[in-house]
Design a protein around this motif. Structure first.
Motif, PDB file in Angstrom:
ATOM      1  N   ASP A 239     -10.612   0.241  33.153  1.00 35.81           N
ATOM      2  CA  ASP A 239     -10.787   0.461  31.708  1.00 35.81           C
ATOM      3  C   ASP A 239     -10.528  -0.805  30.892  1.00 35.81           C
ATOM      4  OD1 ASP A 239     -11.283   3.181  32.021  1.00 35.81           O
ATOM      5  OD2 ASP A 239      -9.127   3.609  32.123  1.00 35.81           O
TER       6      ASP A 239
ATOM      7  N   LYS B 120     -10.261  -3.740  28.532  1.00 35.28           N
ATOM      8  CA  LYS B 120     -10.976  -4.083  27.295  1.00 35.28           C
ATOM      9  C   LYS B 120     -11.000  -5.607  27.207  1.00 35.28           C
ATOM     10  CE  LYS B 120      -9.996  -0.039  24.446  1.00 35.28           C
ATOM     11  NZ  LYS B 120      -9.842   0.912  25.546  1.00 35.28           N
TER      12      LYS B 120
ATOM     13  N   LEU C 282     -17.720  -2.905  36.514  1.00 34.83           N
ATOM     14  CA  LEU C 282     -17.048  -2.483  35.280  1.00 34.83           C
ATOM     15  C   LEU C 282     -18.096  -2.028  34.267  1.00 34.83           C
ATOM     16  CD1 LEU C 282     -14.463  -5.401  34.885  1.00 34.83           C
ATOM     17  CD2 LEU C 282     -13.978  -3.048  35.582  1.00 34.83           C
TER      18      LEU C 282
ATOM     19  N   GLU D 131     -19.893  -1.806  28.471  1.00 31.16           N
ATOM     20  CA  GLU D 131     -19.337  -1.710  27.114  1.00 31.16           C
ATOM     21  C   GLU D 131     -17.888  -2.201  27.027  1.00 31.16           C
ATOM     22  OE1 GLU D 131     -20.550   0.954  28.791  1.00 31.16           O
ATOM     23  OE2 GLU D 131     -19.164   2.656  28.680  1.00 31.16           O
ATOM     24  N   ASN D 132     -17.273  -2.512  28.175  1.00 34.48           N
ATOM     25  CA  ASN D 132     -15.906  -3.059  28.140  1.00 34.48           C
ATOM     26  C   ASN D 132     -15.886  -4.516  27.669  1.00 34.48           C
ATOM     27  OD1 ASN D 132     -15.586  -0.689  29.508  1.00 34.48           O
ATOM     28  ND2 ASN D 132     -14.188  -1.485  31.060  1.00 34.48           N
TER      29      ASN D 132
ATOM     30  N   LYS E 111     -12.536   3.891  22.063  1.00 32.62           N
ATOM     31  CA  LYS E 111     -13.978   3.613  22.228  1.00 32.62           C
ATOM     32  C   LYS E 111     -14.532   3.119  20.897  1.00 32.62           C
ATOM     33  CE  LYS E 111     -14.509   5.943  26.261  1.00 32.62           C
ATOM     34  NZ  LYS E 111     -14.454   5.105  27.416  1.00 32.62           N
TER      35      LYS E 111
END
Ligand code: NAX
Length: 328
Positions: free
Chosen positions: A125, A127, A149, A152-153, A291
């Motif tokens: 996850d 970021k 991965l 959108e990360n 998100k």
């Protein structure tokens, strides 16, 4: 006590690193009850490593209650191990006589390696925020180098441009930044960026009712786009504290939520507004539950669309230049 968030930071011996690390450790990024572990990645040369040691000594000396640990490495896989957040700040600066293509190549090599390392060892996850320039294209490279991965990360930093836009409008209108909502900066973090006031409001009224259109087009846009150069001219060094602050804003809003406020983030395009899918492009976003979502359905004027096309063309040309490196 909450489980610490692992924050990897590259370029900790640099200017932005020196402003950023202390604010993360103080709680500015995740709040006053959230411990953090800093995982530093710096180049493996004696001067850089010596400087990182000094920064770590100062972090110790702050005795931050929220700082649950600091580790330093020059191995990206070790530095990104289980990272929840990765701030990719370190990059190769443009040296005298260096061509733009050489700068793209040098940075592409760094971001291929770091993307692969994130793919292998970061939290699923994670970021990722790329600050190091050219940040949109570097984020695209890291994203492409990390196929396991979610795309959108991977994000790039245009928040400094948004913050600069808001500060300029506040000064012009005699209001504060708290009175301004829905500013946006589309496109590339470069002089081709597109500061957009057409949806912004000041104290609940359309910003362009109170601000002269000619001033917006002819003064405000170039002022925001060239602000980095103006800072270098004044300070003799590039933006550091404001860049670190924008990085804090970007991650804090992504993790904790933006409410109804729009926040500009460089994110992989989903094709919205005709931006080719996958290009990492500045969009107005709203964030919730960790998100982000691109703000959809805005009417864009011909003025904004024409400028966006320039940013798209610039990013496509950067992408096409570096794409060949990914195949190697
Ligand atoms: P500095 O040159 O002061 O620091 C960069 C640090 O990164 C150095 O310590 C260097 O040793 C390290 N580094 C280089 N390659 C590395 C690698 N492969 N792995 C780990 N560390 C590495 O630059 P600074 O002023 O801190 O700026 C950093 C980057 O941010 C630059 O690329 C700069 O252009 C960019 N900026 C981006 C902004 C944005 O809004 N997106 C605004 C501010 C800034 O201009």
């Amino acid at each position: 006590m909450k489980t610490p968030i692992r924050v990897a930071v590259t370029g900790p011996a640099g200017n932005i690193g020196y402003s950023l690390l202390f604010r993360i450790a103080s709680g500015a990024m995740f709040g006053a009850d959230q411990p953090v572990i800093l995982q530093l990645l710096e180049r493996n040369n004696p001067d850089s490593q010596k400087a990182v040691k000094g920064v770590m000594m100062e972090l110790d000396d702050c005795a931050f209650p929220l700082l649950a640990g600091v580790v330093n490495s020059s191995d990206p896989k070790a530095a990104f191990r289980d990272a929840d957040v990765a701030l990719l700040v370190g990059a190769r600066p443009r040296s005298k006589g260096m061509e733009r293509a050489d700068l793209l190549d040098a940075n592409a090599a760094i971001f291929v390696e770091q993307g692969r390392a994130l793919d292998e060892s970061a939290s699923r996850d994670v970021k990722v925020l790329v600050v190091g320039n050219p940040c949109n294209t570097n984020a695209w490279i890291a994203m492409k180098s990390a196929p396991s991965l979610p795309a959108e990360n991977f994000t790039s930093m245009l928040r400094l441009d948004q913050n600069r836009l808001m500060a300029q409008i506040a000064a012009k209108s005699g209001k504060t930044v708290n009175d301004i909502v829905h500013p946006a900066v589309w496109g590339n973090h470069s002089p081709a960026m597109v500061p957009d006031l057409e949806h912004a409001q000041i104290c609940g009224r359309p910003a362009l009712e109170g601000i002269d259109r000619a001033w917006y087009e002819e003064t405000l846009i170039p002022t925001v786009a060239k602000r980095g150069s103006a800072i270098i001219e004044a300070r003799g060094a590039s933006s550091a504290a404001s860049a670190a602050s924008a990085a804090i804003d970007h991650i804090r809003d992504w993790v904790l939520g933006s409410g109804d406020r729009w926040v500009t983030m460089g994110v992989p395009s989903d094709g919205s507004y005709g931006v080719p899918e996958g290009l990492v492009f500045g969009f107005p976003c709203v964030t919730k539950n960790g998100k982000y979502e691109i703000v959809k359905g805005l009417e864009l004027s011909d003025f904004i669309r024409a400028r966006m096309q320039k940013s798209i063309a610039e990013l496509e040309s950067e992408r096409d230049h570096v794409a060949k490196l990914l195949a190697k």
